[in-house]
Design a protein around this motif. Structure first.
Motif, PDB file in Angstrom:
ATOM      1  N   TYR A  48      -3.270   4.305  -2.968  1.00 40.26           N
ATOM      2  CA  TYR A  48      -3.145   5.296  -2.814  1.00 40.26           C
ATOM      3  C   TYR A  48      -3.711   6.150  -2.054  1.00 40.26           C
ATOM      4  CZ  TYR A  48      -6.406   6.023  -6.490  1.00 40.26           C
ATOM      5  OH  TYR A  48      -7.423   5.523  -7.034  1.00 40.26           O
ATOM      6  N   ALA A  49      -4.206   7.236  -1.150  1.00 38.98           N
ATOM      7  CA  ALA A  49      -5.231   7.599   0.354  1.00 38.98           C
ATOM      8  C   ALA A  49      -6.514   8.189  -0.810  1.00 38.98           C
ATOM      9  CB  ALA A  49      -4.572   8.501   1.543  1.00 38.98           C
ATOM     10  N   ALA A  50      -7.597   7.719  -0.306  1.00 39.39           N
ATOM     11  CA  ALA A  50      -8.556   7.807  -0.987  1.00 39.39           C
ATOM     12  C   ALA A  50      -8.572   9.192  -1.027  1.00 39.39           C
ATOM     13  CB  ALA A  50     -10.222   7.432  -0.669  1.00 39.39           C
ATOM     14  N   GLU A  51      -8.676   9.764  -2.896  1.00 38.46           N
ATOM     15  CA  GLU A  51      -8.965  11.072  -2.731  1.00 38.46           C
ATOM     16  C   GLU A  51      -8.187  12.251  -2.422  1.00 38.46           C
ATOM     17  OE1 GLU A  51     -12.153  13.214  -0.526  1.00 38.46           O
ATOM     18  OE2 GLU A  51     -13.909  11.965  -1.990  1.00 38.46           O
ATOM     19  N   ARG A  52      -6.996  11.648  -1.976  1.00 36.53           N
ATOM     20  CA  ARG A  52      -5.121  11.748  -1.363  1.00 36.53           C
ATOM     21  C   ARG A  52      -4.140  11.483  -2.635  1.00 36.53           C
ATOM     22  NH1 ARG A  52      -8.829  14.168   1.655  1.00 36.53           N
ATOM     23  NH2 ARG A  52      -8.490  14.867   3.277  1.00 36.53           N
ATOM     24  N   THR A  55      -1.189  13.696  -2.873  1.00 33.98           N
ATOM     25  CA  THR A  55      -0.540  14.299  -1.861  1.00 33.98           C
ATOM     26  C   THR A  55       0.352  12.705  -0.963  1.00 33.98           C
ATOM     27  OG1 THR A  55      -1.927  14.358  -0.152  1.00 33.98           O
ATOM     28  CG2 THR A  55      -1.064  16.599  -1.378  1.00 33.98           C
ATOM     29  N   CYS A  56      -0.905  11.804  -1.666  1.00 35.74           N
ATOM     30  CA  CYS A  56      -0.293  10.512  -0.706  1.00 35.74           C
ATOM     31  C   CYS A  56      -0.730   9.285  -1.634  1.00 35.74           C
ATOM     32  CB  CYS A  56      -1.039  10.103   0.497  1.00 35.74           C
ATOM     33  SG  CYS A  56      -1.205   9.383   1.875  1.00 35.74           S
ATOM     34  N   SER A 108      -2.362  16.583   7.288  1.00 37.58           N
ATOM     35  CA  SER A 108      -3.499  15.587   6.669  1.00 37.58           C
ATOM     36  C   SER A 108      -3.896  15.270   5.307  1.00 37.58           C
ATOM     37  CB  SER A 108      -4.471  16.990   6.866  1.00 37.58           C
ATOM     38  OG  SER A 108      -3.709  17.890   6.062  1.00 37.58           O
ATOM     39  N   ASP A 109      -1.910  15.217   5.067  1.00 37.32           N
ATOM     40  CA  ASP A 109      -1.917  15.040   3.325  1.00 37.32           C
ATOM     41  C   ASP A 109      -2.724  13.270   2.944  1.00 37.32           C
ATOM     42  OD1 ASP A 109      -0.568  16.910   3.546  1.00 37.32           O
ATOM     43  OD2 ASP A 109       1.910  16.356   2.650  1.00 37.32           O
ATOM     44  N   CYS A 110      -2.770  12.516   3.777  1.00 33.43           N
ATOM     45  CA  CYS A 110      -3.221  11.250   3.624  1.00 33.43           C
ATOM     46  C   CYS A 110      -4.757  10.921   3.995  1.00 33.43           C
ATOM     47  CB  CYS A 110      -1.894  10.300   3.603  1.00 33.43           C
ATOM     48  SG  CYS A 110      -0.684   9.804   2.992  1.00 33.43           S
ATOM     49  N   GLY A 111      -5.062  12.094   4.726  1.00 32.15           N
ATOM     50  CA  GLY A 111      -7.170  11.985   4.842  1.00 32.15           C
ATOM     51  C   GLY A 111      -6.576  10.496   6.182  1.00 32.15           C
TER      52      GLY A 111
END
Length: 742
Positions: free
Chosen positions: A412-416, A419-420, A441-444
């Motif tokens: 997963y995307a850090a802090e996401r 959404t990701c 912007s879901d994946c930062g």
């Protein structure tokens, strides 16, 4: 006769004095394996666990009756039976140890270690040190000090801050204490027999320091269809192999030296014994796999080394082929470390008799295996690199993880995470695409200097939910060049930074720091509905939930109840102390409710005199790992029975790394029988009075003035009534006269 009784009482007092610790000392146990105290035990109990026996003996409690009885030592049969004594072996006591007992005998002796806390002396384990008589470890002494006695030597080891004290030699003749950075397992060829010197292994080492000051990592070596016989320890049911291995790493009550797992029955046994200590008590068995954790001086970059055994051992076998590296006079730990450091290593031959290591670039699929009684063959099971696992595409960065063995986890995307993310179970490949920020912007993702960057988290710890970041997770900062061709062609991604959550002095860690873990404390009725009032004695549920942590990642350190409002002094009432219920009949043990992802405890409604309202405040500790929060073994003072609670002894020191603590509270109103109806009537009256006060100003007067005022008003009213009556009569008489005149 009276003289005999007096001497007997003095003797009993002397025994109690020897085995009772003072206020500046901590009661602990020293274990001697393959030893048994001679004599007649005062109590025999099938307590089922050496930790249970140690708790009874530490508290001088007789297991069968709950009565107070002096306990100085006990024998343990390795399975379930303990034999308690009111004396100890010389020199601490007057009894003797049996010569050459069987392997299934362990002797535990109570001792008082000065100037250490209960946590430092690891009283949550059955023993703090293991003793080898007339033995010493040579060549690795880091510090030598002259001390008062043996107990001060053990204390010096536990309190050493400059290095990790793994063992000590104590010289009885001159009270010389030698602290060592190695032990008999890491350096077995340096153990010597020495009269008048005893060797002590430090059993209080933790997962963080057991591999010594140089750090390193623990990996597991697996032997299929194998077991240690006649010795059972901490047992649990685990869904899969990786959870059982994590149970070993996170074990608090047991210094885990081996694990046995039955893949069919899901039975997991964590033990402080291993093939080193039970060399003559091991062998083949169908349906059970055996694992040993081994310290390696290498950086592990593979997920499979985290989730499964790094090596599989084949006893009495060796591989044929060309040796690519070798070493002499090394331990198996050294040999495995060499394999990790050699990129061509696929297998190892280890000569147990000569302590020799041979590394090969082939495995059993590519070479012949033959029988060799002095050799053990080890096959490397880890994927050592994650290289080539990301691609730049016209859709963004595609991140791929391939594993040799089925993998359960998430990317997963850090802090996401919400959404990701991509989650898999028992898969050999997992992938996710991180779109550019111009798309979402879901994946930062961000674009800097012509490069698109993403911070990726690979969850390896098995913790649910996966977004709980622990030291086992790995972070990757990946980037793609977007300045040319707008990423219309696939190409290799540039991995600019690779690091683990446990890395230190890494500034980019702040980007992936998870949000603070929070929880909620609720009081529910038997229908599991939230409530704010109850009657004394009502069965309730004390429930702790968190959206960020599961029940295995939370534990209760303490709970107190205080009165809200009322008159007079109020004193906090302790419900849970040091992770254990103070009054089990009032508050039950803290249980893990996995079905509803929470901690829960049965509670009987009670009230503190002076007020209807009771506020319950609990301190909750959050910890990392699939089984990160160990259970507490608690003693019921009423029945003198031991039970488990998912609390933990509160430490006076700071919270350890990977752990956070939060205080939660809830308020409930508690009535006695019939009081609730009275309160409702009182509330109705208060409501009426409130409506009156809204429209009328009230005047407070004294009672005599009120009475006199009422009397005066009554007289005045009587006088007015008389005047009105006289006026009425006068009017009746005067009216006819006027009519006649007319």
């Amino acid at each position: 006769m009276s003289r005999v009784i007096f001497l007997l009482l003095c003797s009993l007092s002397a025994v109690a004095a020897v085995f009772e610790c003072s206020s500046h000392e901590t009661t602990a146990f020293v274990r001697i394996p393959r030893a048994r105290l001679d004599g007649t035990p005062v109590v025999i109990s099938t307590a089922g666990h050496d930790l249970t026996c140690a708790q009874y003996c530490r508290n001088n409690i007789e297991p069968t009756t709950g009565a107070q009885r002096v306990c100085a030592s006990f024998n343990f049969d390795g399975r379930e039976t303990c034999y308690f004594f009111d004396d100890a072996a010389t020199p601490a006591g007057t009894s003797q140890l049996t010569a050459n007992p069987s392997a299934n005998n362990f002797y535990y002796e109570k001792t008082c270690i000065p100037n250490v806390s209960a946590h430092e002396a690891c009283t949550y384990r059955s023993f703090s040190f293991e003793r080898a008589r007339n033995t010493q470890l040579e060549g690795f002494v880091k510090k030598s000090v002259t001390v008062k006695n043996r107990e001060h030597c053990l204390s010096a080891c536990l309190k050493e801050k400059e290095f990790v004290c793994k063992s000590v030699n104590f010289h009885y003749e001159n009270s010389l204490c030698e602290l060592s950075v190695e032990d008999k397992r890491s350096k077995p060829t340096h153990v010597r027999m020495s009269e008048g010197i005893d060797y002590y292994d430090n059993n209080c080492l933790s997962r963080q320091n057991r591999c010594g000051p140089s750090g390193g990592n623990l990996v597991f070596v697996k032997t299929t269809n194998f077991e240690i016989r006649y010795y059972d320890h901490t047992q649990s049911v685990e869904a899969q192999e990786s959870y059982c291995l994590q149970k070993c790493l996170d074990s608090l009550n047991t210094f885990c030296r081996s694990v046995e797992f039955n893949p069919k029955e899901k039975n997991c046994i964590v033990s402080d014994e291993d093939t080193f200590s039970r060399a003559d008590q091991q062998g083949q068995v169908v349906g059970k796999d055996y694992y040993e954790p081994i310290c390696v001086a290498a950086d592990l970059s593979s997920s499979t080394c985290r989730q499964q055994a790094a090596f599989e051992r084949f006893i009495g076998s060796s591989i044929e082929g060309e040796v690519v590296a070798s070493a002499q006079g090394v331990t198996i730990s050294d040999c495995i470390s060499l394999c990790f450091q050699n990129l061509n290593c696929k297998s190892i031959n280890y000569d147990r008799t000569a302590s020799s290591c041979f590394i090969y670039a082939v495995g059993r699929q590519d070479a012949n295996i033959k029988a060799n009684p002095s050799m053990d063959y080890y096959e490397f099971n880890c994927e050592s690199q994650f290289g080539g696992m990301a691609l730049c595409t016209n859709e963004g960065i595609r991140f791929i993880v391939n594993t040799k063995e089925p993998y359960t986890g998430a990317i997963y995307a850090a802090e996401r995470f919400s959404t990701c993310s991509q989650v898999v179970e028992n898969a050999k490949q997992i992938s996710i695409t991180f779109p550019p920020p111009t798309v979402t912007s879901d994946c930062g993702t961000v674009i800097r200097d012509g490069k698109m960057e993403a911070l990726v988290v690979v969850s390896l710890d098995g913790v649910l939910p996966h977004q709980v970041t622990t030291e086992w997770d790995r972070f990757y900062r990946v980037s793609c060049d977007v300045s040319m061709d707008k990423m219309v062609k696939e190409g290799s991604v540039v991995v600019t930074t690779i690091y683990e959550a446990s890395s230190q002095n890494t500034t980019v860690l702040d980007v992936a720091t998870p949000p603070p873990v929070t929880a909620e404390l609720q009081i529910l009725n038997q229908l599991e509905e939230p409530l704010h009032k109850a009657s004394i004695g009502d069965p309730l549920l004390l429930v702790i939930t968190s959206e960020q942590a599961g029940p295995h990642n939370m534990m209760v350190t303490e709970c107190t109840a205080t009165r809200v409002g009322g008159f007079g002094d109020t004193v906090p009432f302790t419900l849970i102390e040091n992770g254990c219920p103070r009054y089990p009949a009032l508050v039950g043990p803290v249980e893990q409710d996995f079905d509803k992802n929470r901690l829960k405890s049965d509670l009987r409604a009670f009230r503190l005199d002076g007020s209807y309202d009771v506020q319950i405040v609990c301190s909750i500790m959050f910890c990392a790992g699939p089984n990160g929060c160990p259970v507490s073994n608690c003693l019921d003072s009423g029945t003198n029975e031991l039970f488990m609670s998912h609390g933990r002894k509160k430490r006076s020191a700071d919270v350890e790394a990977g752990e956070t603590e939060e205080k939660l509270s809830a308020i409930i109103r508690v009535f006695a029988k019939g009081e609730e109806n009275e309160e409702e009537m009182e509330m109705g009256n208060n409501t009426m009075m409130t409506s009156l006060t809204d429209s009328t100003d009230l005047l407070c007067i004294s009672e005599p003035f009120f009475v006199s005022s009422v009397v005066s008003l009554s007289v005045l009213c009587f006088a007015l009534s008389a005047i009105i009556a006289i006026w009425g009569c006068h009017s009746l008489h005067s009216t006819p006269a006027k009519q006649v005149a007319a």
